[in-house]
Design an enzyme around this catalytic site. Structure first.
Site, PDB file in Angstrom:
ATOM      1  N   GLY A 120      12.629   0.081  -7.497  1.00  0.00           N
ATOM      2  CA  GLY A 120      11.821   1.460  -7.366  1.00  0.00           C
ATOM      3  C   GLY A 120      10.661   1.597  -8.022  1.00  0.00           C
ATOM      4  O   GLY A 120      10.184   2.714  -7.877  1.00  0.00           O
ATOM      5  N   LEU A 121      10.048   0.739  -8.482  1.00  0.00           N
ATOM      6  CA  LEU A 121       8.694   0.743  -9.352  1.00  0.00           C
ATOM      7  C   LEU A 121       7.577   0.004  -8.303  1.00  0.00           C
ATOM      8  O   LEU A 121       6.587  -0.228  -8.763  1.00  0.00           O
ATOM      9  CB  LEU A 121       8.820   0.136 -10.644  1.00  0.00           C
ATOM     10  CG  LEU A 121       9.557   0.623 -11.706  1.00  0.00           C
ATOM     11  CD1 LEU A 121       9.683  -0.209 -12.879  1.00  0.00           C
ATOM     12  CD2 LEU A 121       9.065   2.197 -11.988  1.00  0.00           C
ATOM     13  N   GLY A 122       8.035  -0.030  -7.312  1.00  0.00           N
ATOM     14  CA  GLY A 122       7.043  -0.518  -5.857  1.00  0.00           C
ATOM     15  C   GLY A 122       6.588  -2.111  -5.876  1.00  0.00           C
ATOM     16  O   GLY A 122       5.571  -2.448  -5.838  1.00  0.00           O
ATOM     17  N   THR A 123       7.578  -2.978  -6.486  1.00  0.00           N
ATOM     18  CA  THR A 123       7.286  -4.091  -6.615  1.00  0.00           C
ATOM     19  C   THR A 123       6.904  -4.974  -5.370  1.00  0.00           C
ATOM     20  O   THR A 123       6.039  -5.856  -5.365  1.00  0.00           O
ATOM     21  CB  THR A 123       8.535  -5.112  -7.419  1.00  0.00           C
ATOM     22  OG1 THR A 123       9.585  -4.585  -6.779  1.00  0.00           O
ATOM     23  CG2 THR A 123       8.387  -4.927  -8.940  1.00  0.00           C
ATOM     24  N   SER A 124       7.422  -4.341  -4.333  1.00  0.00           N
ATOM     25  CA  SER A 124       7.299  -5.115  -2.964  1.00  0.00           C
ATOM     26  C   SER A 124       5.738  -4.692  -2.460  1.00  0.00           C
ATOM     27  O   SER A 124       5.201  -5.428  -1.972  1.00  0.00           O
ATOM     28  CB  SER A 124       8.191  -4.746  -1.880  1.00  0.00           C
ATOM     29  OG  SER A 124       8.468  -3.365  -1.894  1.00  0.00           O
ATOM     30  N   ASP A 171       3.437   3.889  -1.687  1.00  0.00           N
ATOM     31  CA  ASP A 171       3.405   2.887  -2.689  1.00  0.00           C
ATOM     32  C   ASP A 171       2.196   2.111  -2.576  1.00  0.00           C
ATOM     33  O   ASP A 171       1.474   1.701  -3.559  1.00  0.00           O
ATOM     34  CB  ASP A 171       4.678   1.958  -2.583  1.00  0.00           C
ATOM     35  CG  ASP A 171       5.809   2.701  -3.060  1.00  0.00           C
ATOM     36  OD1 ASP A 171       5.608   4.085  -3.317  1.00  0.00           O
ATOM     37  OD2 ASP A 171       6.823   2.231  -2.954  1.00  0.00           O
TER      38      ASP A 171
HETATM   39  C1  MEV Z   1       9.697   4.102  -2.246  1.00  0.00           C
HETATM   40  O1  MEV Z   1       9.158   3.787  -3.286  1.00  0.00           O
HETATM   41  C2  MEV Z   1       9.753   5.629  -1.921  1.00  0.00           C
HETATM   42  C3  MEV Z   1      10.407   5.981  -0.577  1.00  0.00           C
HETATM   43  O2  MEV Z   1       9.963   7.601  -0.271  1.00  0.00           O
HETATM   44  C4  MEV Z   1       9.907   5.242   0.479  1.00  0.00           C
HETATM   45  C5  MEV Z   1       8.684   5.287   1.060  1.00  0.00           C
HETATM   46  O3  MEV Z   1       7.890   6.238   0.438  1.00  0.00           O
HETATM   47  O4  MEV Z   1       8.175   4.344   1.734  1.00  0.00           O
HETATM   48  C6  MEV Z   1      11.838   6.301  -0.638  1.00  0.00           C
END
Ligand code: MEV
Length: 342
Positions: A120-124, A171
């Site tokens: 969830g820290l935007g690695t992709s 992201d």
């Molecule tokens: C992902 O970092 C955050 C979400 O809102 C998905 C997105 O914004 O694409 C869950």
């Protein structure tokens, strides 16, 4: 042969994740945790990828033939497959944009990251932005980097949509442009919120189960079953984001903490807060934090903690780590993606 080094920051979502997928604005920022990508063009029609460390893959080298289906080559190694998908799609879309003969060029790329993939820290998104920048730099397409960052963000957003099925521009735009950004996903636009003080923030993560794509689908299902209620939650998140933008501009840290806690509660309502994050939230608030919030897609993974002062960050970091979380950064940064010709 030109060698290019790309330094890509990762990111946190301060407010509005998930709702941003439905067109609601959000606030995100780059953080001082980086992915480093080094690459050069090679004459063979292959992409040689060296994963140096992190990204939940042991150090190893992959060779992908440009005209073959990479995903079959990799069998069921899920994380590896995902990382390679982002890399190959970023090269394909970048070359398409540059009008190059897609899939005919060769690259030698190495990637270093201290973060596991998918927390969830935007690695992709960082990998997508980094590889797109690398491809543009190696193919002599960068003339005015600052201006071209919007184009990099847009290509990388398309990479995410292709690999994940759906993604907001949050992201990729934040990581490409850098700094604290107010995202308008429907435009798309990422406005800089320029502040001249440090927000006393801690950034950490716990284990996460499931991918961003799965969590987006889970929330979508909830929406299909309870559309009116879901829309009320979206509307409340929208109000939180607007209030938070003002609180950030005014340096009103206390209000910011309250808004983070309300946003966290609404993420729980959307079903993306796990037990570990709930426990962390309660204990860190008791230990003096002003706000604690799941950040990103949820179900564990990244969380952010707002402290009453810079001095109290150390104590809160100690509490979080003693509960099994890993702290990766303090504070946010202003820079987005950068590259150097070596
Ligand atoms: C992902 O970092 C955050 C979400 O809102 C998905 C997105 O914004 O694409 C869950």
């Amino acid at each position: 042969m030109t060698l290019v080094e790309v330094l890509v920051p990762t990111k946190i979502t301060l407010f509005g994740e998930h709702a941003v997928v439905y067109g609601i604005p959000a606030i995100a920022s780059t953080i001082p945790v980086y992915i480093r990508i080094i690459g050069k063009r090679i004459d063979e029609n292959i992409v040689k990828i060296r994963i140096e460390k992190g990204i939940q893959i042991p150090s190893q080298i992959f060779v992908v033939k440009r005209d073959e289906n990479v995903y079959e080559v990799l069998g069921d190694q899920n994380y590896t497959k995902k990382v390679l998908q982002y890399i190959i799609e970023a090269l394909n879309l970048c070359e398409e944009r540059l009008g190059l003969n897609t899939r005919s060029l060769g690259y030698d790329i190495s990637i270093e990251s201290s973060l596991p993939q998918g927390i969830g820290l935007g690695t992709s998104a960082a990998i997508s932005v980094g590889i797109t920048t690398l491809c543009m730099a190696l193919n002599n397409y960068i003339i005015n980097f600052e201006e071209q960052k919007y184009e990099i963000a847009e290509i990388s957003w398309n990479v995410e949509k292709r690999v994940q099925g759906s993604a907001s521009p949050m992201d990729t735009f934040t990581i490409s442009l850098g700094g604290l950004r107010y995202i308008e996903p429907l435009v798309p636009a990422a406005h800089l919120i320029d502040i001249n003080y440090e927000i006393p923030l801690l950034i950490g993560y716990t284990n996460r189960v499931g991918t961003t794509a799965e969590l987006i689908r889970k929330v979508k299902l909830l929406r299909e079953k309870n559309e009116n209620l879901f829309n009320s939650v979206l509307n409340t998140i929208k109000q939180i984001v607007e209030k938070a933008k003002d609180a950030i501009k005014n340096g009103d840290i206390e209000t910011l903490g309250i808004l983070m806690n309300i946003n966290h509660g609404l993420l729980r309502a959307l079903g993306v807060v796990n037990l570990e994050h709930d426990l962390l939230t309660h204990i860190l608030l008791k230990a003096g934090a002003l706000g604690v919030k799941t950040s990103g897609a949820g179900n564990g993974g990244a969380f952010i903690v707002l402290a009453p002062s810079e001095e109290s960050l150390k104590n809160l970091a100690f509490v979080a780590e003693s509960l099994g979380a890993k702290i990766v950064a303090k504070g946010i940064v202003k820079e987005g993606v950068k590259f150097y010709i070596r």
